[in-house]
Scaffold this active site. Structure first.
Site, mmCIF file in Angstrom:
data_model
loop_
_atom_site.group_PDB
_atom_site.id
_atom_site.type_symbol
_atom_site.label_atom_id
_atom_site.label_comp_id
_atom_site.label_asym_id
_atom_site.label_seq_id
_atom_site.Cartn_x
_atom_site.Cartn_y
_atom_site.Cartn_z
ATOM 1 N N ASN B 394 0.818 -1.192 0.000
ATOM 2 C CA ASN B 394 0.000 0.000 0.000
ATOM 3 C C ASN B 394 0.864 1.259 0.000
ATOM 4 O O ASN B 394 0.999 1.932 -1.023
ATOM 5 C CB ASN B 394 -0.954 -0.023 1.196
ATOM 6 C CG ASN B 394 -1.891 1.173 1.219
ATOM 7 O OD1 ASN B 394 -1.826 2.030 0.360
ATOM 8 N ND2 ASN B 394 -2.747 1.245 2.211
ATOM 9 N N ASP B 395 1.491 1.547 1.126
ATOM 10 C CA ASP B 395 2.249 2.788 1.241
ATOM 11 C C ASP B 395 3.326 2.938 0.159
ATOM 12 O O ASP B 395 3.586 4.047 -0.301
ATOM 13 C CB ASP B 395 2.917 2.875 2.621
ATOM 14 C CG ASP B 395 1.885 3.098 3.724
ATOM 15 O OD1 ASP B 395 0.801 3.623 3.409
ATOM 16 O OD2 ASP B 395 2.169 2.741 4.877
ATOM 17 N N VAL B 396 3.935 1.818 -0.246
ATOM 18 C CA VAL B 396 5.048 1.907 -1.196
ATOM 19 C C VAL B 396 4.575 2.272 -2.601
ATOM 20 O O VAL B 396 5.379 2.436 -3.507
ATOM 21 C CB VAL B 396 5.867 0.597 -1.261
ATOM 22 C CG1 VAL B 396 6.486 0.300 0.090
ATOM 23 C CG2 VAL B 396 5.038 -0.569 -1.743
ATOM 24 N N THR B 397 3.222 2.381 -2.795
ATOM 25 C CA THR B 397 2.712 2.762 -4.105
ATOM 26 C C THR B 397 2.026 4.128 -4.054
ATOM 27 O O THR B 397 1.510 4.595 -5.046
ATOM 28 C CB THR B 397 1.658 1.766 -4.590
ATOM 29 O OG1 THR B 397 0.526 1.819 -3.703
ATOM 30 C CG2 THR B 397 2.197 0.343 -4.599
ATOM 31 N N ALA B 435 1.556 3.591 7.500
ATOM 32 C CA ALA B 435 1.909 4.979 7.801
ATOM 33 C C ALA B 435 0.680 5.785 8.219
ATOM 34 O O ALA B 435 0.793 6.933 8.627
ATOM 35 C CB ALA B 435 2.583 5.630 6.598
#
Lengths: 154, 466
Positions: B394-397, B435
């Site tokens: 999720n956060d890494v995209t 995050a």
């Protein structure tokens, strides 16, 4: 190694003195011979040490040199590790840091006569078991992981 | 055995350890490297035994210790699931730390066996080296235990923020320094054990406030610590193999921590101070979600889209590991490949709970390693991709990392999945990522959400493809 520490020099000198004692008939002559041998060795050791550092070096400095250089070696070697293998890198560094087992083996091998040795033996044994878990577990699990990395067939 | 010969052989085993890490530069040479490591270890053990000349009784003890430990280790190595690697590595770190403590204790109680003086007259220098080794070892031990509990789910992954924690930690660290000085002057065994206790407490307190998804940094950092502890003991014993290994492992862990921090665009200090990702409630008003519509689709829809694609990039994350979806994923990829679809995998540096976690899971599922790419190598490909299949990430995209300076993840390098024609998001719910930030990708027109368990959804797609 070319450098002879004062201790080693002394050891050799003692051995030489003993040998001289047996060989020589005359005690005084033997002592004299041994003395000259000691002088020679001391001069040689001193010269060897001198040529490196200009004085007698604490063995700690040699260890520190190895340590510092190994950090640099580690730095460059680890940067060259492919990110795909970072997990095996962690498990294998885990396995090799268990070379601390040498300390455990020394502690277990302590003769029982001296003071406090029972404690040392027990601690050594515990450390030995833990380090062994890590050595066998670390290397084997790394092997298992690495065996899974395959190239495309075809 | 001659002391010089012994020292030389230790050097040989140190060099073999360097080669074992060198082998990991490519999967092709990695197994040979591992073999070098084993040989190096065997040399170190045999040389030590020849030099120490244990009595018969000691030899029996040594065999028993090696047998018990080795048996347990081999059993664990054989049985452990690949998804559990992060906790296993944490557990192994704790053992190195504790072993360092015990070896130092052994050296203190029987210094003559280690050539560092006699009881009551241990060299001051050896005491300093020993106490550094013991303090770092004990910190590594409890730190790793906490990391293990968090990774294994025995403890909540949420950061636990104790009041006054910084003051307490600084106090403990100061106490530690004073105790080391006291040990050097008194060589009191009581002070030695005080050092152990203070370090144990400190180790736990350092890791407790750090959240679950910061574990890649923590686990690398503990890796580094276990190396420095080994090096400290190496100095005490004057053992080259141990000093070299300690330096290698120490720098290895430090580099991995650095890579992980960079992958999150966070400073090492901020990770160590902890507390990140705890307040998920603080992440924007809930109303912002309800106001916007999300397109959600079924497995059949996803199967149809991917079947007609020519290029699909799969983006796995921790969710894939949790759902154990890697095998189903590989099955899906195989079916698509038969349809003539090109498949690639994109791995973010901090995907998963430890460095390289995703790569191992994909390798386990028989995904060839030349289909798996790192962030920098694949990020430009998303523009030409028809589908980005985001599974458990999720956060890494999240494009907010590039566009929104207010976002807590601003500046973090991300995978540009948004550039693909269609983004398929497999998620259990609309909950925000670690995050605590909403991912605006969910609301885009070219995004289709596939709600459900990563493994189940993927299996359904496989069925729909057939």
């Amino acid at each position: 190694m070319s450098n002879i520490t004062p201790d080693q020099a002394l050891e050799k000198a003692t051995a030489a003195a003993k040998a001289a004692g047996i060989a020589a008939q005359d005690a005084a002559a033997a002592a004299q011979a041994a003395q000259s041998y000691v002088d020679q060795l001391a001069t040689a050791a001193g010269a060897a040490a001198h040529s490196i550092s200009g004085g007698v070096i604490d063995p700690f400095v040699f260890r520190l040199s190895i340590f510092v250089l190994a950090i640099f070696v580690g730095y460059y070697v680890v940067w060259s590790v492919t990110p795909a293998l970072h997990t095996p890198l962690m498990s294998v560094t885990n396995a090799i840091s268990s070379v601390i087992v040498v300390g455990a083996l020394l502690a277990v091998s302590v003769p029982m006569i001296e003071n406090g040795t029972t404690f040392a033996k027990v601690f050594g044994f515990l450390a030995l078991v833990m380090a062994s878990v890590n050595i066998f577990g670390g290397f084997l699990v790394t092997n298992r992981m690495l065996a899974m990395y395959k190239k495309k067939e075809r | 055995m001659n002391a010089s010969l012994t020292a030389t052989l230790y050097l040989v085993s140190g060099v073999l350890f360097v080669l074992s890490l060198r082998g990991l530069s490519s999967p092709a040479t990695s197994r040979q490297g591992n073999l070098f490591g084993m040989i190096g270890m065997a040399i170190a053990v045999v040389v030590t035994l020849l030099a120490a000349k244990p009595s018969f009784g000691s030899a029996v003890l040594i065999l028993a210790g090696l047998g018990i430990g080795g048996g347990i280790g081999a059993f664990i190595a054989k049985k452990i699931a690949m998804t559990a690697m992060p906790q296993l590595v944490a557990a192994f770190h704790s053992l190195v730390g504790l072993a360092a403590v015990f070896v130092a204790a052994g050296a203190l109680y029987a210094p003559q066996a280690f050539g560092i003086g006699d009881v009551g007259h241990v060299h001051a220098q050896a005491l300093i080296e020993m106490s550094i080794g013991v303090a770092i070892g004990a910190i590594t031990f409890t730190g790793s235990i906490i990391a293990f509990a968090k990774l294994n789910g025995n403890m909540s992954g949420k950061p636990i923020l104790l009041p006054m924690r910084h003051a307490v930690n600084i106090g403990l660290a100061t106490a530690l320094v004073l105790l080391v000085i006291a040990l050097v002057f008194t060589e009191s065994h009581f002070v030695f054990w005080l050092i152990v206790i203070v370090s144990l407490v400190l180790g736990g307190l350092i890791i407790v406030p750090i959240g679950g998804a910061d574990m890649p940094v923590v686990i690398s950092m503990l890796n580094s610590y276990s190396g420095w502890a080994a090096a400290g003991i190496g100095f005490t014993l004057g053992n080259t193999a141990l000093i070299i290994t300690g330096a290698l492992v120490g720098s290895s862990g430090a580099i991995l921590s650095y890579i992980m921090c960079k992958g999150m665009n966070r400073s090492f200090i901020s990770v160590i101070l902890g507390g990140f990702g705890g307040e998920t409630t603080a992440a924007g008003p809930a109303g912002s979600k309800e106001g916007r519509s999300v397109k959600s689709g079924s497995a059949e829809d996803a199967a149809f889209i991917m079947k007609n694609a020519s290029k699909v990039i799969i983006v796995p994350g921790y969710g894939m590991a949790v759902a154990q979806a890697q095998h189903a994923l590989r099955e899906m990829a195989d079916t698509l490949k038969k349809e003539g679809v090109e498949i690639k995998y994109a791995i973010h540096p901090v995907a998963g709970r430890m460095p390289g976690h995703m790569n191992v899971l994909l390798a386990e599922a028989n995904v060839p390693y030349d289909e798996v790419f790192e962030l920098d190598d694949i990020n430009n490909d998303f523009g030409q991709a028809d589908v980005a299949y985001v599974i458990g990430a999720n956060d890494v995209t999240n494009p907010a990392a590039k566009t929104d300076p207010q976002s807590p993840i601003y500046g973090m390098p991300i995978l540009d999945v948004e550039k693909a024609k269609t983004v398929l998001f497999i998620k259990r719910s609309m909950a925000s990522g670690y995050a605590g930030v909403d991912n605006e990708l969910f609301f885009r027109d070219n995004t289709m959400m596939l709600f459900g368990d990563a493994k189940k959804v993927t299996e359904e797609i496989v069925k729909a493809l057939a």
